[in-house]
Design an enzyme around this catalytic site. Sequence first.
Site, PDB file in Angstrom:
ATOM      1  N   GLU A 107     -33.787 -43.933  31.634  1.00  0.00           N
ATOM      2  CA  GLU A 107     -33.824 -42.735  32.359  1.00  0.00           C
ATOM      3  C   GLU A 107     -33.139 -42.836  33.629  1.00  0.00           C
ATOM      4  O   GLU A 107     -32.470 -42.145  34.109  1.00  0.00           O
ATOM      5  CB  GLU A 107     -35.383 -42.307  32.522  1.00  0.00           C
ATOM      6  CG  GLU A 107     -35.314 -40.951  33.069  1.00  0.00           C
ATOM      7  CD  GLU A 107     -36.942 -40.722  33.239  1.00  0.00           C
ATOM      8  OE1 GLU A 107     -37.546 -41.398  34.150  1.00  0.00           O
ATOM      9  OE2 GLU A 107     -37.042 -39.581  32.979  1.00  0.00           O
ATOM     10  N   GLU A 118     -26.225 -31.067  32.318  1.00  0.00           N
ATOM     11  CA  GLU A 118     -26.071 -29.988  31.120  1.00  0.00           C
ATOM     12  C   GLU A 118     -25.501 -30.784  29.927  1.00  0.00           C
ATOM     13  O   GLU A 118     -26.023 -30.427  28.798  1.00  0.00           O
ATOM     14  CB  GLU A 118     -24.881 -29.081  31.379  1.00  0.00           C
ATOM     15  CG  GLU A 118     -23.386 -29.246  31.335  1.00  0.00           C
ATOM     16  CD  GLU A 118     -22.936 -30.302  32.365  1.00  0.00           C
ATOM     17  OE1 GLU A 118     -22.585 -31.361  31.995  1.00  0.00           O
ATOM     18  OE2 GLU A 118     -22.873 -29.812  33.435  1.00  0.00           O
ATOM     19  N   HIS A 160     -13.493 -34.056  33.581  1.00  0.00           N
ATOM     20  CA  HIS A 160     -14.783 -34.253  34.397  1.00  0.00           C
ATOM     21  C   HIS A 160     -15.151 -35.644  34.449  1.00  0.00           C
ATOM     22  O   HIS A 160     -15.745 -36.030  35.344  1.00  0.00           O
ATOM     23  CB  HIS A 160     -15.881 -33.241  34.025  1.00  0.00           C
ATOM     24  CG  HIS A 160     -15.726 -31.880  34.145  1.00  0.00           C
ATOM     25  ND1 HIS A 160     -15.176 -31.438  35.381  1.00  0.00           N
ATOM     26  CD2 HIS A 160     -15.735 -30.761  33.386  1.00  0.00           C
ATOM     27  CE1 HIS A 160     -14.748 -30.082  34.971  1.00  0.00           C
ATOM     28  NE2 HIS A 160     -15.416 -29.610  33.909  1.00  0.00           N
ATOM     29  N   ASP A 196      -7.256 -26.241  33.389  1.00  0.00           N
ATOM     30  CA  ASP A 196      -8.623 -25.733  33.003  1.00  0.00           C
ATOM     31  C   ASP A 196      -9.228 -24.830  34.081  1.00  0.00           C
ATOM     32  O   ASP A 196      -9.090 -25.044  35.358  1.00  0.00           O
ATOM     33  CB  ASP A 196      -9.493 -26.817  32.701  1.00  0.00           C
ATOM     34  CG  ASP A 196     -11.063 -26.573  32.164  1.00  0.00           C
ATOM     35  OD1 ASP A 196     -11.269 -26.756  31.022  1.00  0.00           O
ATOM     36  OD2 ASP A 196     -11.827 -26.185  32.975  1.00  0.00           O
ATOM     37  N   HIS A 198     -12.317 -25.059  35.357  1.00  0.00           N
ATOM     38  CA  HIS A 198     -13.032 -25.929  36.189  1.00  0.00           C
ATOM     39  C   HIS A 198     -12.118 -27.046  36.971  1.00  0.00           C
ATOM     40  O   HIS A 198     -11.145 -27.335  36.215  1.00  0.00           O
ATOM     41  CB  HIS A 198     -14.269 -26.620  35.526  1.00  0.00           C
ATOM     42  CG  HIS A 198     -14.977 -25.674  34.870  1.00  0.00           C
ATOM     43  ND1 HIS A 198     -14.844 -25.409  33.229  1.00  0.00           N
ATOM     44  CD2 HIS A 198     -15.899 -24.943  35.015  1.00  0.00           C
ATOM     45  CE1 HIS A 198     -15.956 -24.489  33.037  1.00  0.00           C
ATOM     46  NE2 HIS A 198     -16.453 -24.146  34.256  1.00  0.00           N
ATOM     47  N   ASP A 285     -10.560 -21.694  29.508  1.00  0.00           N
ATOM     48  CA  ASP A 285     -11.620 -21.289  30.002  1.00  0.00           C
ATOM     49  C   ASP A 285     -11.328 -20.228  31.039  1.00  0.00           C
ATOM     50  O   ASP A 285     -12.395 -19.737  31.749  1.00  0.00           O
ATOM     51  CB  ASP A 285     -12.593 -22.241  29.945  1.00  0.00           C
ATOM     52  CG  ASP A 285     -12.453 -23.219  30.711  1.00  0.00           C
ATOM     53  OD1 ASP A 285     -11.159 -23.567  31.173  1.00  0.00           O
ATOM     54  OD2 ASP A 285     -13.165 -24.299  30.756  1.00  0.00           O
ATOM     55  N   TYR A 324     -14.320 -21.615  25.861  1.00  0.00           N
ATOM     56  CA  TYR A 324     -15.801 -21.468  25.127  1.00  0.00           C
ATOM     57  C   TYR A 324     -15.752 -20.179  24.327  1.00  0.00           C
ATOM     58  O   TYR A 324     -16.752 -19.724  23.928  1.00  0.00           O
ATOM     59  CB  TYR A 324     -16.795 -21.647  26.121  1.00  0.00           C
ATOM     60  CG  TYR A 324     -16.387 -23.232  26.769  1.00  0.00           C
ATOM     61  CD1 TYR A 324     -16.664 -24.431  26.018  1.00  0.00           C
ATOM     62  CD2 TYR A 324     -16.032 -23.196  27.897  1.00  0.00           C
ATOM     63  CE1 TYR A 324     -16.358 -25.514  26.371  1.00  0.00           C
ATOM     64  CE2 TYR A 324     -15.678 -24.457  28.607  1.00  0.00           C
ATOM     65  CZ  TYR A 324     -15.843 -25.595  27.626  1.00  0.00           C
ATOM     66  OH  TYR A 324     -15.388 -26.825  28.201  1.00  0.00           O
TER      67      TYR A 324
END
Length: 342
Positions: A107, A118, A160, A196, A198, A285, A324
């Site tokens: 974790e 996400e 990313h 993109d 982003h 996107d 998307y």
Amino acid sequence: MLIIHSDRTRQRRTQTELSGGELVSPFECPERVDYIIQRARDAQLGDIREPMEHGIDPVLAIHDRGYIDFLSTAWQHWKADGHAGEAIANIWPTRRMPGRHIPRNIEGRLGYYALAGETSLTADSFESALLSKDIALTALDHVLDNGNSAFALCRPPGHHAAVDQFGGYCFINNVAVAAQRALDKGHQRVAILDVDFHHGNGTQDIFYARNDVLTLSLHGDPMDEFPYFLGFAEETGEGPGEGFNINYPLPSGTDYTTWAKHLELAKERISEFRPELLIIALGVDTFENDPISSFKLKSEDYLDVGHRIAALGLPTLFVMEGGYAVEEIGINAVNVLKGFSN
Ligand code: Q9C
Ligand code: ZN
């Protein structure tokens, strides 16, 4: 234009994405590739070939070894700890918790190596990311061998992914792996233009202190849009890389007229750099009906995008990133490639 594609990208079908406080069916789904390849076939865009394996060395040339070891074992550790769902990060090293130690517990390790929450990590994540980079590298081989342009139908996306972090649906930075490989094969200068919606934070991170890779990104203003903490205009590179990273943050609602003006600014900078290869981080996107983005490009605008990129007159590798609005993704992505070829 040659297309590199594999049906095995379908093996990645994550169940959960943390969005709006709910676990939703992920936006980054296998149907994205189905629509693109279908449209490429219908438009007779070019030959479609399978990727060849390129091994892990081109990945380790830009990513941290500890990070890659983490990716390759994370799912095993997550299952061994008895967790029921997919692996989702929920704690990070933050201000005044600097993360000087890499936790033993999965974790903690997940938070150490994640830049966002996400993206679920699942049984297939590492293998799928390796396949995606093989698609990019096979397309690159073609561009290097004969100077023609090619399209890498990559999935999962990559821009990313930073030196040692995953997130934003990305694990291995495909455009960065390809750029480094081109340099290792003898190129002196490579430009990466990220269109993109982003910001290409991972690509910026990887090449920030270097002047052999020019990185440019047109994207939603990080004050309002993912990834929020990088992508501002004042981030221009550091050390020898000063002046070799260029960000064009644009407001929500940006239409094609404004977007294309900034594309031309980016092109001027690219020409000045005189790269031997151009890599396009191709996200669509920016489309008006994209469910997670806020620009206003229309399907026919993508033909013009391709046309404008072609005017640079450079060997060009297109690498698929985001997009998307699944039913329109094929038309939009293939329009860029058609506009480039015509
Ligand atoms: N509620 C790429 O386009 N934020 N990644 C999603 C949805 C993450 C996008 C918010 C967006 C990542 C490759
Ligand atoms: Zn995107």
